[in-house]
Design a protein around this motif. Structure first.
Motif, PDB file in Angstrom:
ATOM      1  N   LEU A   3      -6.213 -59.826  12.197  1.00 50.16           N
ATOM      2  CA  LEU A   3      -5.655 -60.866  13.054  1.00 50.16           C
ATOM      3  C   LEU A   3      -6.451 -62.150  12.982  1.00 50.16           C
ATOM      4  O   LEU A   3      -5.967 -63.208  13.393  1.00 50.16           O
ATOM      5  CB  LEU A   3      -5.587 -60.364  14.500  1.00 50.16           C
ATOM      6  CG  LEU A   3      -4.619 -59.219  14.770  1.00 50.16           C
ATOM      7  CD1 LEU A   3      -4.598 -58.882  16.244  1.00 50.16           C
ATOM      8  CD2 LEU A   3      -3.222 -59.545  14.285  1.00 50.16           C
ATOM      9  N   LEU A  36       2.435 -61.532  14.859  1.00 57.74           N
ATOM     10  CA  LEU A  36       1.376 -60.997  15.710  1.00 57.74           C
ATOM     11  C   LEU A  36       0.097 -61.815  15.554  1.00 57.74           C
ATOM     12  O   LEU A  36      -0.574 -62.169  16.530  1.00 57.74           O
ATOM     13  CB  LEU A  36       1.126 -59.537  15.331  1.00 57.74           C
ATOM     14  CG  LEU A  36       0.289 -58.668  16.259  1.00 57.74           C
ATOM     15  CD1 LEU A  36       0.975 -58.494  17.606  1.00 57.74           C
ATOM     16  CD2 LEU A  36       0.052 -57.307  15.615  1.00 57.74           C
ATOM     17  N   ARG A  37      -0.214 -62.156  14.320  1.00 57.63           N
ATOM     18  CA  ARG A  37      -1.423 -62.945  14.037  1.00 57.63           C
ATOM     19  C   ARG A  37      -1.306 -64.349  14.655  1.00 57.63           C
ATOM     20  O   ARG A  37      -2.246 -64.848  15.279  1.00 57.63           O
ATOM     21  CB  ARG A  37      -1.605 -63.030  12.525  1.00 57.63           C
ATOM     22  CG  ARG A  37      -2.892 -63.683  12.069  1.00 57.63           C
ATOM     23  CD  ARG A  37      -2.972 -63.682  10.550  1.00 57.63           C
ATOM     24  NE  ARG A  37      -3.072 -62.321  10.007  1.00 57.63           N
ATOM     25  CZ  ARG A  37      -2.243 -61.798   9.121  1.00 57.63           C
ATOM     26  NH1 ARG A  37      -1.210 -62.506   8.675  1.00 57.63           N
ATOM     27  NH2 ARG A  37      -2.422 -60.574   8.679  1.00 57.63           N
ATOM     28  N   ALA A  40      -1.740 -64.123  18.418  1.00 59.72           N
ATOM     29  CA  ALA A  40      -3.126 -63.872  18.813  1.00 59.72           C
ATOM     30  C   ALA A  40      -3.935 -65.163  18.801  1.00 59.72           C
ATOM     31  O   ALA A  40      -4.690 -65.456  19.737  1.00 59.72           O
ATOM     32  CB  ALA A  40      -3.748 -62.835  17.881  1.00 59.72           C
ATOM     33  N   VAL A  54      -7.840 -57.598  26.852  1.00 61.21           N
ATOM     34  CA  VAL A  54      -6.552 -57.170  26.292  1.00 61.21           C
ATOM     35  C   VAL A  54      -5.894 -56.149  27.215  1.00 61.21           C
ATOM     36  O   VAL A  54      -6.468 -55.091  27.512  1.00 61.21           O
ATOM     37  CB  VAL A  54      -6.747 -56.573  24.888  1.00 61.21           C
ATOM     38  CG1 VAL A  54      -5.411 -56.074  24.332  1.00 61.21           C
ATOM     39  CG2 VAL A  54      -7.360 -57.617  23.952  1.00 61.21           C
ATOM     40  N   VAL A  64      -3.452 -51.482  17.265  1.00 67.04           N
ATOM     41  CA  VAL A  64      -3.214 -52.891  17.556  1.00 67.04           C
ATOM     42  C   VAL A  64      -4.233 -53.393  18.582  1.00 67.04           C
ATOM     43  O   VAL A  64      -4.758 -54.510  18.461  1.00 67.04           O
ATOM     44  CB  VAL A  64      -1.772 -53.116  18.047  1.00 67.04           C
ATOM     45  CG1 VAL A  64      -1.560 -54.570  18.469  1.00 67.04           C
ATOM     46  CG2 VAL A  64      -0.777 -52.740  16.956  1.00 67.04           C
ATOM     47  N   ASP A  67      -7.486 -53.837  16.670  1.00 67.07           N
ATOM     48  CA  ASP A  67      -7.494 -55.025  15.824  1.00 67.07           C
ATOM     49  C   ASP A  67      -7.583 -56.308  16.658  1.00 67.07           C
ATOM     50  O   ASP A  67      -8.246 -57.268  16.264  1.00 67.07           O
ATOM     51  CB  ASP A  67      -6.229 -55.062  14.958  1.00 67.07           C
ATOM     52  CG  ASP A  67      -6.231 -53.992  13.871  1.00 67.07           C
ATOM     53  OD1 ASP A  67      -7.320 -53.517  13.521  1.00 67.07           O
ATOM     54  OD2 ASP A  67      -5.145 -53.638  13.395  1.00 67.07           O
ATOM     55  N   ALA A  68      -6.924 -56.324  17.815  1.00 66.51           N
ATOM     56  CA  ALA A  68      -6.992 -57.502  18.674  1.00 66.51           C
ATOM     57  C   ALA A  68      -8.420 -57.748  19.137  1.00 66.51           C
ATOM     58  O   ALA A  68      -8.880 -58.897  19.196  1.00 66.51           O
ATOM     59  CB  ALA A  68      -6.063 -57.336  19.870  1.00 66.51           C
ATOM     60  N   LEU A  71     -10.830 -59.838  17.049  1.00 70.17           N
ATOM     61  CA  LEU A  71     -10.624 -61.283  16.952  1.00 70.17           C
ATOM     62  C   LEU A  71     -11.578 -62.006  17.895  1.00 70.17           C
ATOM     63  O   LEU A  71     -11.621 -61.701  19.093  1.00 70.17           O
ATOM     64  CB  LEU A  71      -9.177 -61.628  17.321  1.00 70.17           C
ATOM     65  CG  LEU A  71      -8.769 -63.098  17.225  1.00 70.17           C
ATOM     66  CD1 LEU A  71      -8.807 -63.565  15.779  1.00 70.17           C
ATOM     67  CD2 LEU A  71      -7.372 -63.289  17.808  1.00 70.17           C
ATOM     68  N   MET A  74     -11.443 -62.393  22.081  1.00 68.04           N
ATOM     69  CA  MET A  74     -10.896 -61.271  22.833  1.00 68.04           C
ATOM     70  C   MET A  74     -11.998 -60.243  23.052  1.00 68.04           C
ATOM     71  O   MET A  74     -12.724 -59.885  22.123  1.00 68.04           O
ATOM     72  CB  MET A  74      -9.702 -60.651  22.102  1.00 68.04           C
ATOM     73  CG  MET A  74      -8.528 -61.600  21.968  1.00 68.04           C
ATOM     74  SD  MET A  74      -6.990 -60.783  21.486  1.00 68.04           S
ATOM     75  CE  MET A  74      -5.867 -62.186  21.472  1.00 68.04           C
ATOM     76  N   LEU A 273       0.940 -61.021  22.591  1.00 65.40           N
ATOM     77  CA  LEU A 273       0.773 -60.612  21.199  1.00 65.40           C
ATOM     78  C   LEU A 273       2.113 -60.214  20.589  1.00 65.40           C
ATOM     79  O   LEU A 273       2.445 -60.596  19.467  1.00 65.40           O
ATOM     80  CB  LEU A 273      -0.209 -59.448  21.104  1.00 65.40           C
ATOM     81  CG  LEU A 273      -1.675 -59.763  21.386  1.00 65.40           C
ATOM     82  CD1 LEU A 273      -2.474 -58.472  21.542  1.00 65.40           C
ATOM     83  CD2 LEU A 273      -2.258 -60.615  20.269  1.00 65.40           C
TER      84      LEU A 273
END
Length: 402
Positions: A3, A36-37, A40, A54, A64, A67-68, A71, A74, A273
């Motif tokens: 992301l 999604l990217r 974010a 999140v 997900v 992965d968030a 970033l 977050m 997201l």
């Protein structure tokens, strides 16, 4: 899925999404990685330097969430049940349970595990929560981390008009300080946070069709001004009792407003997201739809109708047409008012019905975000014109928390 990768320009996703999934048999669900990217990065920009916790309820796909959290910008999870938080805390170090829990088995597990107790924060909004929790966890063991929930709804006409979610009874700074003192009086509890979710701002679009949007904007402007002052006073009152690690506020729809409050140290978001239909009607931001589900046409009951198998994936909230899923591809389709979205079949009408034959697919968007994951075992992650991963939802991992 990365992301943090640079986001591209606006695009039309349909050729790629259709090509990547043409071999699949519906029903299935898709996450558009490029969208999604983009979403974010937009969330991080809107938070303006405040970390985003999140909200797992709005995703319900562990990969997900993972992965968030990689970033920059977050940090931490806002869970929705304690059993879920215990599961997530096996790999994440900062999980706040966004709602009070009375799950005794989960409380006993939390109270007996020093590492889990250091990673999870419970939510309370009444002395009764404290008393029942104390009865279950007992006097001995690692400290139990506590967050207070402040009611951040807008109350008018002496409290007779309530605008916002009915969550906490703790409304005033005095209420918050009194509850904080009761937390401090319990030898096993450690007060670490204060939270408030302004659903009347974050969860209601200010650009809905019709004249009602002007009333919504006026209400939200008044609510934001009132809340900024009251929340700051509540934070100060609670800090006079305990040193808080965090003050959490907001949601996807109010990130920039909440992040601008000096008293708030972090904001919460999750739905932004995936960008479900609920977030199509805001002036402050314009996310890209990232989550879809796909159904097969199985009947042509008349020249004016095409019927898909399934479709009754209804969103929670006050019953109404805005809780129904929306057909989005091919364009020009809509539900039939008298039938809506059915559990086993959903008839569609519209200008493009003539183009649909038995076996064709129709793509839908859910009104809300995480609830889509309750209907499928896995998500197809599409990046460009190919499926780059297939990941399990909570349901696919055998988890049903509510």
């Amino acid at each position: 899925m990365n992301l943090a990768q640079r986001v591209g320009s606006a695009r039309t996703p349909w050729p790629d999404l259709l090509a990547a999934t043409e071999h699949l048999d519906p029903p299935f669900a898709v996450l558009d990685v490029a969208a999604l990217r983009t979403n974010a990065h937009q969330l991080v920009r809107r938070a303006a330097g405040k970390p985003i916790r999140v909200a797992s309820k709005s995703i319900r796909v562990r990969s997900v969430i993972r992965d968030a959290l990689e970033l920059p910008g977050m940090s931490g999870i806002l869970a929705y049940t304690l059993p879920e938080a215990l599961w997530l805390a096996e790999e994440h170090e900062d999980v706040v349970v966004g709602y009070p829990t009375m799950h005794r088995e989960a409380l006993r597990r939390l109270a007996s595990d020093e590492e889990l107790a250091s990673r999870i924060t419970l939510m309370v909004d009444s002395p009764r929560h404290l008393d029942l929790t104390a009865e279950v966890v007992g006097p001995d063991g690692p400290p139990i981390r506590i967050c207070l929930e402040l009611d951040v709804s807008l109350r008018l006409a002496g409290g007779r008009l309530h605008l916002g979610a009915r969550r906490s009874p703790v409304h005033t700074p005095e209420d918050a300080a009194a509850l904080a003192r009761q937390v401090a009086a319990h030898p096993r509890f450690q007060l670490v946070g204060l939270m408030g979710y302004e659903g009347q701002i974050a969860g209601i679009g200010d650009n809905q069709p019709g004249l009602s949007r002007f009333a919504v904007r006026a209400m939200q402007h008044r609510s934001a001004a009132e809340l900024a002052e009251r929340r700051a006073a509540a934070v100060a009152a609670v800090r006079s009792v305990a040193s808080l690690e965090f003050v959490n506020g907001g949601g996807t729809g109010s990130l920039e407003l909440t992040a601008a409050e000096p008293a708030v140290t972090e904001v919460a978001a999750g739905s932004g997201l995936l960008a479900p239909r609920l977030f199509d009607f805001y002036t402050r931001f314009h996310p890209q739809p990232a989550a879809y589900f796909v159904l097969s046409v199985v009947r042509r009951p008349s020249p004016q109708h095409a019927t898909v198998l399934g479709g009754g994936w209804i969103a929670s909230g006050a019953a109404g047409k805005d809780r129904l899923p929306t057909p989005v591809w091919p364009p020009g389709l809509s539900l039939v008012d008298r039938e809506g979205a059915g559990e086993v079949q959903t008839p569609l009408v519209g200008d493009r019905v003539d183009d649909l034959g038995i076996g064709d697919r129709v793509w839908f968007r859910h009104t809300k975000a995480g609830e889509l994951s309750e209907h499928v075992d896995q998500m197809m992650l599409v990046d460009g014109d190919r499926i780059v991963d297939v990941v399990p939802t909570y349901r696919g991992e055998g988890k049903v928390f509510l």
